[in-house]
Design a protein around this motif. Sequence first.
Motif, PDB file in Angstrom:
ATOM      1  N   GLU A 240       0.842  -1.189   0.000  1.00  8.95           N
ATOM      2  CA  GLU A 240       0.000   0.000   0.000  1.00  8.95           C
ATOM      3  C   GLU A 240       0.878   1.240   0.000  1.00  8.95           C
ATOM      4  O   GLU A 240       1.896   1.286   0.673  1.00  8.95           O
ATOM      5  CB  GLU A 240      -0.907  -0.001   1.225  1.00  8.95           C
ATOM      6  CG  GLU A 240      -1.909   1.126   1.249  1.00  8.95           C
ATOM      7  CD  GLU A 240      -2.886   0.937   2.386  1.00  8.95           C
ATOM      8  OE1 GLU A 240      -2.645   1.490   3.466  1.00  8.95           O
ATOM      9  OE2 GLU A 240      -3.879   0.227   2.197  1.00  8.95           O
ATOM     10  N   GLY A 241       0.495   2.249  -0.786  1.00  8.06           N
ATOM     11  CA  GLY A 241       1.328   3.421  -0.950  1.00  8.06           C
ATOM     12  C   GLY A 241       1.147   4.442   0.163  1.00  8.06           C
ATOM     13  O   GLY A 241       0.559   4.150   1.192  1.00  8.06           O
ATOM     14  N   PRO A 242       1.676   5.652  -0.108  1.00  7.56           N
ATOM     15  CA  PRO A 242       2.209   6.104  -1.396  1.00  7.56           C
ATOM     16  C   PRO A 242       3.443   5.310  -1.831  1.00  7.56           C
ATOM     17  O   PRO A 242       4.185   4.797  -1.011  1.00  7.56           O
ATOM     18  CB  PRO A 242       2.530   7.570  -1.167  1.00  7.56           C
ATOM     19  CG  PRO A 242       2.613   7.741   0.304  1.00  7.56           C
ATOM     20  CD  PRO A 242       1.751   6.709   0.914  1.00  7.56           C
ATOM     21  N   PHE A 243       3.633   5.231  -3.139  1.00 11.66           N
ATOM     22  CA  PHE A 243       4.669   4.403  -3.714  1.00 11.66           C
ATOM     23  C   PHE A 243       5.786   5.245  -4.319  1.00 11.66           C
ATOM     24  O   PHE A 243       5.532   6.288  -4.921  1.00 11.66           O
ATOM     25  CB  PHE A 243       4.095   3.533  -4.837  1.00 11.66           C
ATOM     26  CG  PHE A 243       2.966   2.642  -4.416  1.00 11.66           C
ATOM     27  CD1 PHE A 243       3.215   1.419  -3.813  1.00 11.66           C
ATOM     28  CD2 PHE A 243       1.651   3.017  -4.644  1.00 11.66           C
ATOM     29  CE1 PHE A 243       2.172   0.594  -3.435  1.00 11.66           C
ATOM     30  CE2 PHE A 243       0.598   2.193  -4.266  1.00 11.66           C
ATOM     31  CZ  PHE A 243       0.860   0.978  -3.656  1.00 11.66           C
ATOM     32  N   ASP A 244       7.008   4.755  -4.166  1.00 12.02           N
ATOM     33  CA  ASP A 244       8.085   5.272  -4.985  1.00 12.02           C
ATOM     34  C   ASP A 244       7.933   4.664  -6.372  1.00 12.02           C
ATOM     35  O   ASP A 244       7.462   3.528  -6.519  1.00 12.02           O
ATOM     36  CB  ASP A 244       9.435   4.884  -4.385  1.00 12.02           C
ATOM     37  CG  ASP A 244      10.595   5.506  -5.146  1.00 12.02           C
ATOM     38  OD1 ASP A 244      10.855   6.707  -4.945  1.00 12.02           O
ATOM     39  OD2 ASP A 244      11.227   4.788  -5.961  1.00 12.02           O
ATOM     40  N   VAL A 245       8.328   5.421  -7.398  1.00  8.43           N
ATOM     41  CA  VAL A 245       8.130   4.944  -8.767  1.00  8.43           C
ATOM     42  C   VAL A 245       8.838   3.609  -9.005  1.00  8.43           C
ATOM     43  O   VAL A 245       8.382   2.790  -9.815  1.00  8.43           O
ATOM     44  CB  VAL A 245       8.592   6.008  -9.782  1.00  8.43           C
ATOM     45  CG1 VAL A 245      10.105   6.219  -9.711  1.00  8.43           C
ATOM     46  CG2 VAL A 245       8.162   5.648 -11.197  1.00  8.43           C
ATOM     47  N   ALA A 246       9.933   3.361  -8.282  1.00 11.05           N
ATOM     48  CA  ALA A 246      10.672   2.117  -8.460  1.00 11.05           C
ATOM     49  C   ALA A 246       9.877   0.913  -7.982  1.00 11.05           C
ATOM     50  O   ALA A 246      10.170  -0.224  -8.366  1.00 11.05           O
ATOM     51  CB  ALA A 246      12.011   2.182  -7.728  1.00 11.05           C
ATOM     52  N   GLN A 247       8.872   1.140  -7.129  1.00 18.73           N
ATOM     53  CA  GLN A 247       8.071   0.055  -6.587  1.00 18.73           C
ATOM     54  C   GLN A 247       6.584   0.262  -6.870  1.00 18.73           C
ATOM     55  O   GLN A 247       5.734  -0.299  -6.194  1.00 18.73           O
ATOM     56  CB  GLN A 247       8.303  -0.063  -5.071  1.00 18.73           C
ATOM     57  CG  GLN A 247       9.746  -0.394  -4.714  1.00 18.73           C
ATOM     58  CD  GLN A 247       9.968  -0.452  -3.214  1.00 18.73           C
ATOM     59  OE1 GLN A 247       9.370   0.301  -2.461  1.00 18.73           O
ATOM     60  NE2 GLN A 247      10.819  -1.359  -2.783  1.00 18.73           N
ATOM     61  N   ALA A 248       6.277   1.056  -7.882  1.00 20.93           N
ATOM     62  CA  ALA A 248       4.876   1.329  -8.213  1.00 20.93           C
ATOM     63  C   ALA A 248       4.186   0.056  -8.699  1.00 20.93           C
ATOM     64  O   ALA A 248       4.765  -0.711  -9.475  1.00 20.93           O
ATOM     65  CB  ALA A 248       4.789   2.405  -9.275  1.00 20.93           C
ATOM     66  N   PRO A 249       2.965  -0.170  -8.263  1.00 23.95           N
ATOM     67  CA  PRO A 249       2.266  -1.391  -8.660  1.00 23.95           C
ATOM     68  C   PRO A 249       1.729  -1.308 -10.082  1.00 23.95           C
ATOM     69  O   PRO A 249       1.397  -0.227 -10.577  1.00 23.95           O
ATOM     70  CB  PRO A 249       1.111  -1.459  -7.656  1.00 23.95           C
ATOM     71  CG  PRO A 249       0.823  -0.014  -7.347  1.00 23.95           C
ATOM     72  CD  PRO A 249       2.161   0.674  -7.370  1.00 23.95           C
ATOM     73  N   ASP A 250       1.657  -2.450 -10.733  1.00 19.74           N
ATOM     74  CA  ASP A 250       1.028  -2.541 -12.049  1.00 19.74           C
ATOM     75  C   ASP A 250      -0.432  -2.904 -11.817  1.00 19.74           C
ATOM     76  O   ASP A 250      -0.866  -4.029 -12.041  1.00 19.74           O
ATOM     77  CB  ASP A 250       1.740  -3.592 -12.901  1.00 19.74           C
ATOM     78  CG  ASP A 250       1.192  -3.654 -14.317  1.00 19.74           C
ATOM     79  OD1 ASP A 250       0.456  -2.721 -14.715  1.00 19.74           O
ATOM     80  OD2 ASP A 250       1.468  -4.651 -15.015  1.00 19.74           O
ATOM     81  N   ASP A 251      -1.209  -1.914 -11.318  1.00 19.82           N
ATOM     82  CA  ASP A 251      -2.574  -2.183 -10.887  1.00 19.82           C
ATOM     83  C   ASP A 251      -3.634  -1.696 -11.869  1.00 19.82           C
ATOM     84  O   ASP A 251      -4.828  -1.837 -11.625  1.00 19.82           O
ATOM     85  CB  ASP A 251      -2.827  -1.558  -9.511  1.00 19.82           C
ATOM     86  CG  ASP A 251      -2.510  -0.063  -9.471  1.00 19.82           C
ATOM     87  OD1 ASP A 251      -2.299   0.531 -10.551  1.00 19.82           O
ATOM     88  OD2 ASP A 251      -2.465   0.510  -8.366  1.00 19.82           O
ATOM     89  N   GLY A 252      -3.194  -1.081 -12.976  1.00 24.05           N
ATOM     90  CA  GLY A 252      -4.146  -0.613 -13.966  1.00 24.05           C
ATOM     91  C   GLY A 252      -4.924   0.621 -13.564  1.00 24.05           C
ATOM     92  O   GLY A 252      -5.827   1.050 -14.296  1.00 24.05           O
ATOM     93  N   LEU A 253      -4.585   1.212 -12.420  1.00 26.03           N
ATOM     94  CA  LEU A 253      -5.298   2.394 -11.948  1.00 26.03           C
ATOM     95  C   LEU A 253      -4.905   3.606 -12.794  1.00 26.03           C
ATOM     96  O   LEU A 253      -3.725   3.838 -13.058  1.00 26.03           O
ATOM     97  CB  LEU A 253      -4.962   2.641 -10.478  1.00 26.03           C
ATOM     98  CG  LEU A 253      -5.798   3.674  -9.727  1.00 26.03           C
ATOM     99  CD1 LEU A 253      -7.256   3.246  -9.662  1.00 26.03           C
ATOM    100  CD2 LEU A 253      -5.250   3.870  -8.312  1.00 26.03           C
ATOM    101  N   ASN A 254      -5.882   4.373 -13.224  1.00 26.85           N
ATOM    102  CA  ASN A 254      -5.625   5.548 -14.050  1.00 26.85           C
ATOM    103  C   ASN A 254      -5.134   6.694 -13.168  1.00 26.85           C
ATOM    104  O   ASN A 254      -5.843   7.151 -12.278  1.00 26.85           O
ATOM    105  CB  ASN A 254      -6.901   5.959 -14.787  1.00 26.85           C
ATOM    106  CG  ASN A 254      -6.645   7.078 -15.787  1.00 26.85           C
ATOM    107  OD1 ASN A 254      -5.539   7.225 -16.298  1.00 26.85           O
ATOM    108  ND2 ASN A 254      -7.670   7.868 -16.048  1.00 26.85           N
ATOM    109  N   ARG A 255      -3.921   7.146 -13.419  1.00 30.02           N
ATOM    110  CA  ARG A 255      -3.319   8.215 -12.626  1.00 30.02           C
ATOM    111  C   ARG A 255      -2.969   9.393 -13.523  1.00 30.02           C
ATOM    112  O   ARG A 255      -2.503   9.210 -14.648  1.00 30.02           O
ATOM    113  CB  ARG A 255      -2.056   7.729 -11.906  1.00 30.02           C
ATOM    114  CG  ARG A 255      -2.293   6.683 -10.821  1.00 30.02           C
ATOM    115  CD  ARG A 255      -0.979   6.210 -10.227  1.00 30.02           C
ATOM    116  NE  ARG A 255      -1.166   5.350  -9.061  1.00 30.02           N
ATOM    117  CZ  ARG A 255      -1.358   4.035  -9.125  1.00 30.02           C
ATOM    118  NH1 ARG A 255      -1.373   3.424 -10.306  1.00 30.02           N
ATOM    119  NH2 ARG A 255      -1.526   3.330  -8.022  1.00 30.02           N
TER     120      ARG A 255
END
Length: 208
Positions: free
Chosen positions: A32-47
Amino acid sequence: MFGKRRKRGRHSANRGTAQPEVEFDGADGPEEGPFDVAQAPDDGLNRLDLGSIRLPVPDGAQLQVEMDPTGAVRAVHLLTAVGQLTVSAFAAPRTDRLWPEVSGEMIAQFKNDGFRILRENGEWGEEVAARNNEVHLRVVGVDGPRWMLRGIAAAPNEELAAQAAQALYALMRDTVVVRGEQPMPVRTPLPIELPEAIARHIQAQQQG
């Protein structure tokens, strides 16, 4: 609205306790985030990609861009039915935590401005609630790897304040921070870059 909630991850461990150092070496990444970009999830969420941060804009929210006199973007606010949400990222030390120092300074400033202050233990540690007759604020900080993320929820009354705080938590849980490799002085705001379509729209408004 913000995607499925995940279990609490590394950022919320030992919440509310003193943490002299912050370690971010786990290869698996937080759930659970907030996430650093290096560990960002591939969750399909539109950001919404704002360069240094990627925000999952809630349904029905309106984007408000705050510019400074030089023409740079100072902040991006999300106007929702329950209040205004603002998430900003700053350069931070590699190990030391920045939020405790920043929150103490914000509390002092709020007191000088006549706000009533309440310090609470939240999902990522201590957070600040401040209110006066006109606005109820909730300020949350999260220390990440060489960055600090600060979120502010502003609601017009106590009834909406709790809902605005929950909306802020949900927003921050799914935010991705892109710190970059360039050296920056501690506390420097990470630059915000607007998507081309939004930048053109603002430019047209200014010219009109």
